[in-house]
Design an enzyme around this catalytic site. Structure first.
Site, PDB file in Angstrom:
ATOM      1  N   GLU A 180      51.410   3.312 -44.714  1.00 52.90           N
ATOM      2  CA  GLU A 180      50.955   3.013 -43.356  1.00 52.90           C
ATOM      3  C   GLU A 180      51.237   1.555 -43.012  1.00 52.90           C
ATOM      4  O   GLU A 180      51.034   0.649 -43.828  1.00 52.90           O
ATOM      5  CB  GLU A 180      49.442   3.277 -43.284  1.00 52.90           C
ATOM      6  CG  GLU A 180      48.790   3.004 -41.952  1.00 52.90           C
ATOM      7  CD  GLU A 180      47.296   3.323 -41.959  1.00 52.90           C
ATOM      8  OE1 GLU A 180      46.701   3.379 -40.867  1.00 52.90           O
ATOM      9  OE2 GLU A 180      46.726   3.525 -43.059  1.00 52.90           O
ATOM     10  N   LYS A 225      48.995   7.650 -34.897  1.00 52.24           N
ATOM     11  CA  LYS A 225      47.726   7.984 -35.549  1.00 52.24           C
ATOM     12  C   LYS A 225      46.685   8.410 -34.510  1.00 52.24           C
ATOM     13  O   LYS A 225      46.437   7.696 -33.536  1.00 52.24           O
ATOM     14  CB  LYS A 225      47.230   6.771 -36.332  1.00 52.24           C
ATOM     15  CG  LYS A 225      46.019   7.021 -37.224  1.00 52.24           C
ATOM     16  CD  LYS A 225      45.722   5.762 -38.032  1.00 52.24           C
ATOM     17  CE  LYS A 225      44.609   5.969 -39.051  1.00 52.24           C
ATOM     18  NZ  LYS A 225      44.358   4.733 -39.833  1.00 52.24           N
ATOM     19  N   CYS A 271      47.004   8.312 -42.774  1.00 52.25           N
ATOM     20  CA  CYS A 271      45.778   7.870 -43.453  1.00 52.25           C
ATOM     21  C   CYS A 271      44.548   8.699 -43.083  1.00 52.25           C
ATOM     22  O   CYS A 271      44.431   9.850 -43.477  1.00 52.25           O
ATOM     23  CB  CYS A 271      45.567   6.382 -43.197  1.00 52.25           C
ATOM     24  SG  CYS A 271      44.404   5.599 -44.360  1.00 52.25           S
TER      25      CYS A 271
END
Length: 268
Positions: free
Chosen positions: A42, A113, A147
């Site tokens: 990430e 994300k 994540c």
């Protein structure tokens, strides 16, 4: 398909050019070891715990100069690449994003994300809202999460229902959340009949101590591969026949009861 996961602390000064040099070195090594895809962590290009101002300063468009250089790396070494970076959207918003390039350097997916982690993410990024995009590479259908996203069962399930075989997860997971690598990633793979590749950072960045523990969750349960806590390239071989056998054994998707799940879309 053999996949490679780059577990790294990244450049200590968070210079995108230096991190692209790291990506090229890892791509050359992974391709030499027979990998067809390399997954990096990430916010790999810029560092993760960098604050709002730095994230905004380093943000680039999905087809910006770093993406063009990454495309050259993919072409030169004949390997698909997926890495995290700060994206500047067309509206000026900054997103925590990941770009997937095929072995020719062509962009295949750009993911933002969706689930922002605590004040750390929310101070820097706007959330994305697309969870079901997939692309085929090497005969497998790939999706991307980032994540914290993988800790939401709905996110992985959405990709499974979209036909994903392998979910790529660039991550920057820190202590003490080691349960994600040991428990959550394998559970997501098992309950959805797919593989989950989770490439983490290591080392420290500001007050954060990253875990390492990059892993590849197996649809039969457990991890197909699990890294330590330092810098390394982790490999896993994705065998279509193993995936097919797991899906014959595991009937979770077939036995779903969507008619009974209406409350899951309501906010608490």
């Amino acid at each position: 398909m053999r996949i490679a996961l780059l577990q790294t602390a990244g450049d200590p000064e968070n210079r995108p050019a230096a991190n692209l040099d790291r990506l090229e070195a890892a791509a050359a090594r992974a391709a030499g070891d027979g990998a067809e895809l390399l997954l990096a962590p990430e916010m790999f290009l810029s560092g993760y715990n960098i604050g709002r101002d730095m994230a905004a300063r380093l943000a680039e468009a999905a087809d910006g100069p770093s993406a063009r250089r990454a495309g050259e790396i993919a072409r030169r070494h004949g390997i698909a690449l997926c890495y995290g970076y700060p994206e500047r959207g067309e509206d000026g918003a900054v997103h925590n994003a990941a770009l997937l390039l095929d072995r020719t350097g062509a962009p295949r997916l750009n993911y933002r994300k969706a689930h922002l982690f605590a004040a750390l993410d929310r101070a820097m990024f706007a959330a994305g809202d697309e969870l079901t995009a997939v692309a085929e590479i090497g005969g497998l259908r790939l999706g991307i999460l980032i994540c914290y996203d993988v800790e939401f069962p709905e996110a992985v399930r959405a990709l499974a229902l979209a036909g994903a075989d392998l979910v790529l997860v660039p991550t920057a997971n820190m202590k003490p959340y080691d349960a994600v690598s040991h428990l959550i990633v394998p559970a997501r793979a098992f309950e959805n009949g797919l593989l989950v590749a989770y490439a983490n950072r290591c080392g420290s960045e500001g007050e954060l101590d990253y875990l390492g523990l990059s892993c590849v969750g197996d649809p039969n349960g457990g991890n197909l591969a699990l890294a330590g806590d330092g810098e390394e390239i982790l490999y896993a071989d994705i065998l279509p026949e193993r995936l097919a056998a797991a899906r014959r054994f595991n009937s979770h998707l077939k036995d779903r009861r969507p008619d009974a799940y209406g409350s899951l879309t309501a906010r608490p």
